[in-house]
Design an enzyme around this catalytic site. Structure first.
Site: not given
Ligand SMILES: [Zn+2]
Length: 360
Positions: A174, A211, A213, A297
Site C-alpha cells: 500500500h 493479497d 486488498h 488475508d
Molecule cells: Zn491485505
C-alpha cells in the site's frame, strides 16, 4: 487495510473506515503456542536440500503497532512456529540486510523517505494515519523488510537459490511513491522489481499480488516503469478502493491487470479469475523474473475482508505461478509477505506456499 465490515465473534461490526475504529475493541490475535518464540536466522547447513531460502530479521518483531493492532508481531511468530517443523528444518534462513537509501529511492521520493524516518518516535508509538503506526524500531524494521526483498532478488538473480520467501513486516504493497498507507511504509515488492530490472538487467519483471486488498502502492510505484507488469486479485469495494478493471497502465509503462472480486468469492471464481484472465496475461508478458506479493488475508478465516479462500487455493495458485516462472523465468521467483491477519490461517497458508516453493 480498511474494509466495509469486520466480523469478530460475538459481535458483528460494520465500519467504513478503520480510521474511526479501535482495534482493541474488536480484534485479538490468536494466541501463539510459545509467545516468546523468536524467528531467527540460521546458518545455511544444507544448501543443496532446498530450492528455497527464507529472508527475515528479528527486528521485524520489534515494529510495534500497538496493542491489538492486526498487523502485529504475532503474525511472524506464527510463521516462525511453522518454520520450526521438521519439514522446513533444512530450508536455509538468511538475515535480511537493510536497504540502502539509493535502493529505496528507486521507488520513493526523498521526501517520503525523510518523512518516514522523521516520524519514528524515541518511545511509544505514533499514529501516522488511521491504520499505520510506528514505534522506535519501525524505521529499521522497514529498511530490513525492503532489504530482504532486495537480497532475495540478488540471491535468485545470481542463481544461488531458485526462489526465496521474505518473512518480514511491515508489509509494503500500500505504500505509494510519496505516501505511507495501510500499515505499509516502503513498497517492498516494487522496490524488489525495480532492483531486478535496474541492478540485474531483467527486461520483463512481473509482480503478482494475491493479497485481498489491492496493492495501490505497488501499482503507483510501477505505473510509469517500462518492462514491468503488475496483476492483482482483490476484494472489490474494499480498502484501498482502487484496482478497478479500467486501471491498465499507460502506454510504454507498466502492464497493469486488475481483477476485483465481489465479497463472498470462494475458490471456484477465484481460480477462474486466474485461469481466464491473470495467468494468460502473465504468460503473454513472459516474465523473466517473477515477484509474488503474498498476502494471505483472502483466506475465509481472515477478519479483514470477505473472500472465502482455503489453504488449497493458495497452494494451487503458487503452483500455477511457479509453472509460468519455470517456462519463462528459469524458475526465478521472489515471494514477499504482505497481509494475513488470522494467525493460524496465515501460518497454514505460508506452510502450503513454502512447500510449493521448495519444489521449485
Ligand atoms: Zn491485505
Amino acid at each position: 487495510m480498511k474494509c466495509p465490515a469486520i466480523t469478530v465473534a460475538p459481535a458483528t461490526i460494520h465500519i467504513d473506515s478503520l480510521s474511526a475504529f479501535s482495534y482493541s475493541k474488536v480484534y485479538r490475535p490468536a494466541p501463539m503456542p510459545d509467545p516468546e518464540r523468536r524467528q531467527a536466522a540460521r546458518p545455511r547447513e544444507h544448501p543443496l536440500l532446498s530450492s528455497t531460502v527464507i529472508y527475515t530479521h528479528p527486528i521485524c518483531l520489534e515494529h510495534d503497532t500497538g496493542e491489538f493492532h492486526p498487523e502485529c508481531a504475532d503474525r511472524l511468530r506464527a510463521i516462525g512456529h511453522i518454520l520450526d517443523r521438521e519439514e522446513f528444518m533444512y530450508v536455509p534462513r538468511e538475515e535480511a540486510p537493510k536497504a540502502t537509501l539509493a535502493q529505496i529511492l528507486r521507488a520513493h521520493t526523498q521526501d517520503h523517505y525523510d518523512q518516514v524516518m522523521d516520524s519514528i518516535p524515541t518511545e511509544g508509538s505514533v499514529e501516522l494515519d488511521g491504520d499505520t503506526f510506528v514505534s522506535p524500531r519501525s524505521g529499521e524494521a522497514a529498511l530490513h523488510s525492503a532489504g530482504a526483498a532486495i537480497a532475495a532478488v540478488d540471491e535468485v538473480a545470481t542463481g544461488r537459490s531458485r526462489n526465496a520467501f521474505c518473512a518480514t513486516r511491515p508489509p509494503g504493497h500500500h505504500a505509494e511513491r510519496n505516501a505511507i498507507m495501510g500499515f505499509c511504509l516502503f513498497s517492498n515488492a516494487a522496490i524488489a522489481a525495480l532492483h531486478a530490472r535496474d541492478q540485474h538487467g531483467f527486461k520483463r519483471v512481473a509482480v503478482v499480488d494475491f493479497d485481498v486488498h489491492h496493492g495501490n502502492g505497488t501499482q503507483d510505484v510501477l505505473w510509469n516503469e517500462p518492462g514491468t507488469f503488475y496483476a492483482s486479485s482483490h476484494q472489490d469495494d474494499a480498502f484501498p478502493y482502487t484496482g478497478k478493471v479500467e486501471e491498465v497502465g499507460p502506454p510504454g509503462g507498466c502492464t497493469v491487470v486488475n481483477v476485483p472480486l465481489p465479497a463472498g468469492t470462494a475458490s471456484d471464481v477465484f481460480r477462474a479469475a486466474y485461469t481466464d484472465i491473470i495467468l494468460p496475461k502473465l504468460e503473454a508478458f513472459a516474465p523473466d523474473f517473477l515477484i509474488i506479493s503474498a498476502g494471505f488475508d483472502a483466506h475465509a478465516a481472515d477478519p479483514m475482508a470477505h473472500l472465502r479462500l482455503q489453504v488449497a487455493d493458495f497452494e494451487w495458485l503458487t503452483q500455477k505461478l511457479l509453472g509460468i516462472a519455470r517456462t519463462h523465468a528459469q524458475r526465478r521467483v521472489v515471494s514477499v509477505l504482505e497481509g494475513g491477519y488470522e494467525t493460524r490461517a496465515l501460518a497454514a497458508c505460508v506452510a502450503a506456499h513454502l512447500r510449493v516453493l521448495m519444489e521449485g
